[in-house]
Design a protein around this motif. Sequence first.
Motif, PDB file in Angstrom:
ATOM      1  N   ARG A   1     -27.367  49.969   7.628  1.00 45.84           N
ATOM      2  CA  ARG A   1     -28.460  50.283   6.697  1.00 45.84           C
ATOM      3  C   ARG A   1     -29.239  49.030   6.302  1.00 45.84           C
ATOM      4  O   ARG A   1     -30.412  49.111   5.959  1.00 45.84           O
ATOM      5  N   ASP A   2     -28.568  47.882   6.332  1.00 47.97           N
ATOM      6  CA  ASP A   2     -29.225  46.635   5.945  1.00 47.97           C
ATOM      7  C   ASP A   2     -30.205  46.130   7.005  1.00 47.97           C
ATOM      8  O   ASP A   2     -30.966  45.207   6.725  1.00 47.97           O
ATOM      9  N   LEU A   3     -30.173  46.712   8.210  1.00 48.38           N
ATOM     10  CA  LEU A   3     -31.144  46.314   9.221  1.00 48.38           C
ATOM     11  C   LEU A   3     -32.542  46.661   8.703  1.00 48.38           C
ATOM     12  O   LEU A   3     -32.742  47.724   8.104  1.00 48.38           O
ATOM     13  N   PRO A   4     -33.510  45.766   8.922  1.00 43.98           N
ATOM     14  CA  PRO A   4     -34.820  45.925   8.285  1.00 43.98           C
ATOM     15  C   PRO A   4     -35.625  47.155   8.715  1.00 43.98           C
ATOM     16  O   PRO A   4     -36.480  47.612   7.976  1.00 43.98           O
ATOM     17  N   PHE A   5     -35.391  47.699   9.903  1.00 41.96           N
ATOM     18  CA  PHE A   5     -36.239  48.792  10.375  1.00 41.96           C
ATOM     19  C   PHE A   5     -35.397  49.966  10.843  1.00 41.96           C
ATOM     20  O   PHE A   5     -34.379  49.800  11.510  1.00 41.96           O
ATOM     21  N   SER A   6     -35.829  51.170  10.497  1.00 43.49           N
ATOM     22  CA  SER A   6     -35.171  52.367  11.004  1.00 43.49           C
ATOM     23  C   SER A   6     -36.191  53.483  11.124  1.00 43.49           C
ATOM     24  O   SER A   6     -37.156  53.538  10.348  1.00 43.49           O
ATOM     25  N   ARG A   7     -35.984  54.347  12.106  1.00 46.15           N
ATOM     26  CA  ARG A   7     -36.831  55.529  12.232  1.00 46.15           C
ATOM     27  C   ARG A   7     -36.108  56.584  13.057  1.00 46.15           C
ATOM     28  O   ARG A   7     -35.165  56.288  13.794  1.00 46.15           O
ATOM     29  N   GLU A   8     -36.575  57.807  12.920  1.00 47.61           N
ATOM     30  CA  GLU A   8     -36.039  58.938  13.664  1.00 47.61           C
ATOM     31  C   GLU A   8     -36.434  58.780  15.139  1.00 47.61           C
ATOM     32  O   GLU A   8     -37.551  58.359  15.454  1.00 47.61           O
ATOM     33  N   LEU A   9     -35.519  59.103  16.047  1.00 49.24           N
ATOM     34  CA  LEU A   9     -35.812  59.000  17.466  1.00 49.24           C
ATOM     35  C   LEU A   9     -36.354  60.338  17.979  1.00 49.24           C
ATOM     36  O   LEU A   9     -35.839  61.402  17.613  1.00 49.24           O
TER      37      LEU A   9
ATOM     38  N   VAL B   1     -27.576  56.006  15.529  1.00 48.45           N
ATOM     39  CA  VAL B   1     -26.575  56.738  14.757  1.00 48.45           C
ATOM     40  C   VAL B   1     -26.884  58.227  14.873  1.00 48.45           C
ATOM     41  O   VAL B   1     -27.984  58.667  14.548  1.00 48.45           O
ATOM     42  N   HIS B   2     -25.893  58.971  15.341  1.00 45.72           N
ATOM     43  CA  HIS B   2     -26.031  60.422  15.488  1.00 45.72           C
ATOM     44  C   HIS B   2     -25.438  61.091  14.248  1.00 45.72           C
ATOM     45  O   HIS B   2     -24.400  60.661  13.743  1.00 45.72           O
ATOM     46  N   PRO B   3     -26.060  62.162  13.760  1.00 45.86           N
ATOM     47  CA  PRO B   3     -25.570  62.784  12.520  1.00 45.86           C
ATOM     48  C   PRO B   3     -24.199  63.451  12.639  1.00 45.86           C
ATOM     49  O   PRO B   3     -23.539  63.670  11.632  1.00 45.86           O
ATOM     50  N   MET B   4     -23.742  63.760  13.854  1.00 44.58           N
ATOM     51  CA  MET B   4     -22.464  64.441  14.010  1.00 44.58           C
ATOM     52  C   MET B   4     -21.276  63.483  14.149  1.00 44.58           C
ATOM     53  O   MET B   4     -20.134  63.924  14.193  1.00 44.58           O
ATOM     54  N   THR B   5     -21.528  62.190  14.215  1.00 43.27           N
ATOM     55  CA  THR B   5     -20.426  61.232  14.281  1.00 43.27           C
ATOM     56  C   THR B   5     -19.917  60.951  12.878  1.00 43.27           C
ATOM     57  O   THR B   5     -20.583  61.256  11.881  1.00 43.27           O
ATOM     58  N   ALA B   6     -18.743  60.357  12.799  1.00 41.31           N
ATOM     59  CA  ALA B   6     -18.164  60.022  11.487  1.00 41.31           C
ATOM     60  C   ALA B   6     -19.082  59.065  10.736  1.00 41.31           C
ATOM     61  O   ALA B   6     -19.299  59.223   9.527  1.00 41.31           O
ATOM     62  N   LEU B   7     -19.644  58.106  11.450  1.00 40.53           N
ATOM     63  CA  LEU B   7     -20.544  57.136  10.816  1.00 40.53           C
ATOM     64  C   LEU B   7     -21.804  57.835  10.307  1.00 40.53           C
ATOM     65  O   LEU B   7     -22.265  57.574   9.198  1.00 40.53           O
ATOM     66  N   GLY B   8     -22.335  58.743  11.093  1.00 39.82           N
ATOM     67  CA  GLY B   8     -23.530  59.482  10.685  1.00 39.82           C
ATOM     68  C   GLY B   8     -23.282  60.341   9.460  1.00 39.82           C
ATOM     69  O   GLY B   8     -24.111  60.414   8.549  1.00 39.82           O
ATOM     70  N   ARG B   9     -22.126  60.993   9.425  1.00 39.84           N
ATOM     71  CA  ARG B   9     -21.783  61.806   8.249  1.00 39.84           C
ATOM     72  C   ARG B   9     -21.596  60.912   7.024  1.00 39.84           C
ATOM     73  O   ARG B   9     -22.022  61.258   5.927  1.00 39.84           O
ATOM     74  N   GLU B  10     -20.961  59.764   7.209  1.00 41.22           N
ATOM     75  CA  GLU B  10     -20.730  58.836   6.103  1.00 41.22           C
ATOM     76  C   GLU B  10     -22.056  58.316   5.543  1.00 41.22           C
ATOM     77  O   GLU B  10     -22.209  58.164   4.337  1.00 41.22           O
ATOM     78  N   MET B  11     -23.023  58.064   6.428  1.00 39.19           N
ATOM     79  CA  MET B  11     -24.318  57.533   6.008  1.00 39.19           C
ATOM     80  C   MET B  11     -25.248  58.626   5.485  1.00 39.19           C
ATOM     81  O   MET B  11     -26.278  58.322   4.899  1.00 39.19           O
ATOM     82  N   GLY B  12     -24.922  59.880   5.728  1.00 45.51           N
ATOM     83  CA  GLY B  12     -25.766  60.978   5.273  1.00 45.51           C
ATOM     84  C   GLY B  12     -26.985  61.194   6.152  1.00 45.51           C
ATOM     85  O   GLY B  12     -28.011  61.695   5.708  1.00 45.51           O
ATOM     86  N   ILE B  13     -26.873  60.824   7.417  1.00 40.71           N
ATOM     87  CA  ILE B  13     -27.974  60.972   8.376  1.00 40.71           C
ATOM     88  C   ILE B  13     -28.087  62.442   8.774  1.00 40.71           C
ATOM     89  O   ILE B  13     -27.075  63.099   9.024  1.00 40.71           O
ATOM     90  N   THR B  14     -29.320  62.960   8.864  1.00 41.29           N
ATOM     91  CA  THR B  14     -29.507  64.359   9.272  1.00 41.29           C
ATOM     92  C   THR B  14     -30.132  64.479  10.651  1.00 41.29           C
ATOM     93  O   THR B  14     -30.075  65.550  11.260  1.00 41.29           O
ATOM     94  N   VAL B  15     -30.740  63.404  11.156  1.00 44.27           N
ATOM     95  CA  VAL B  15     -31.332  63.401  12.507  1.00 44.27           C
ATOM     96  C   VAL B  15     -30.900  62.123  13.211  1.00 44.27           C
ATOM     97  O   VAL B  15     -30.490  61.149  12.566  1.00 44.27           O
ATOM     98  N   VAL B  16     -30.999  62.118  14.537  1.00 44.45           N
ATOM     99  CA  VAL B  16     -30.645  60.926  15.310  1.00 44.45           C
ATOM    100  C   VAL B  16     -31.616  59.818  14.903  1.00 44.45           C
ATOM    101  O   VAL B  16     -32.833  59.972  14.980  1.00 44.45           O
ATOM    102  N   THR B  17     -31.052  58.708  14.446  1.00 38.63           N
ATOM    103  CA  THR B  17     -31.854  57.631  13.883  1.00 38.63           C
ATOM    104  C   THR B  17     -31.517  56.318  14.565  1.00 38.63           C
ATOM    105  O   THR B  17     -30.359  56.046  14.873  1.00 38.63           O
ATOM    106  N   GLY B  18     -32.546  55.511  14.793  1.00 39.09           N
ATOM    107  CA  GLY B  18     -32.370  54.185  15.370  1.00 39.09           C
ATOM    108  C   GLY B  18     -32.590  53.127  14.305  1.00 39.09           C
ATOM    109  O   GLY B  18     -33.531  53.202  13.520  1.00 39.09           O
ATOM    110  N   PHE B  19     -31.712  52.146  14.263  1.00 36.12           N
ATOM    111  CA  PHE B  19     -31.829  51.037  13.340  1.00 36.12           C
ATOM    112  C   PHE B  19     -31.976  49.757  14.165  1.00 36.12           C
ATOM    113  O   PHE B  19     -31.226  49.567  15.134  1.00 36.12           O
ATOM    114  N   ALA B  20     -32.906  48.887  13.802  1.00 37.27           N
ATOM    115  CA  ALA B  20     -33.131  47.679  14.574  1.00 37.27           C
ATOM    116  C   ALA B  20     -33.639  46.556  13.653  1.00 37.27           C
ATOM    117  O   ALA B  20     -34.181  46.816  12.581  1.00 37.27           O
ATOM    118  N   PRO B  21     -33.484  45.304  14.115  1.00 36.31           N
ATOM    119  CA  PRO B  21     -33.969  44.182  13.312  1.00 36.31           C
ATOM    120  C   PRO B  21     -35.506  44.109  13.261  1.00 36.31           C
ATOM    121  O   PRO B  21     -36.084  43.578  12.332  1.00 36.31           O
TER     122      PRO B  21
END
Length: 118
Positions: A66-74, A95-115
Motif C-alpha cells: 500500500r505504501d507504493l506511490p501508485f496503484s490502479r485497477e488493471l 494483488v488479486h482480491p481472492m488471495t489472502a493478501l487481497g482479502r487482508e487489504m480489502g481489494i475488490t478488483v485486480v489492482t496493480g501497485f508500482a513505484p
Amino acid sequence: MNLKQELQQLNDKLDQYRRKLAAAEQRGDGPIIAQFQREIAAVNKRIAAVKGQQSRQLGKQGQGIRDLPFSRELTKAEQADMGKLKKSVKGLVVVHPMTALGREMGITVVTGFAPKAF
C-alpha cells in the motif's frame, strides 16, 4: 517450516486427537479422555497463535504494498497479458482480491501497485 505447513500439521493433529477422544469416550476411559481434552486445548491454542502470526505477516506485507506511490485497477486486457505488463512496468506488484493478501487489504478488483505511474 513455513506457517502454512505448520498450520496444516496442527489441524491434522487436532483431527487425530478428536477421533481418539471420541473413541475414548465410547469406551468410557476417563484418564485418556482428560488427556486428549488437554491435548486438544493445547493444539487449539497453538493454531490461534499461528493464525495470528499469519495475519500479522499479511498485514505487514499489505502495508508495504500500500505504501507504493501508485496503484490502479488493471483492465481485462492487461490481466490477460500479465507477462507483458510485468516486463514493461518495473517493480509492479499485482494483488488479486481472492488471495489472502487481497482479502487482508480489502481489494475488490485486480489492482496493480508500482513505484511509478503505468
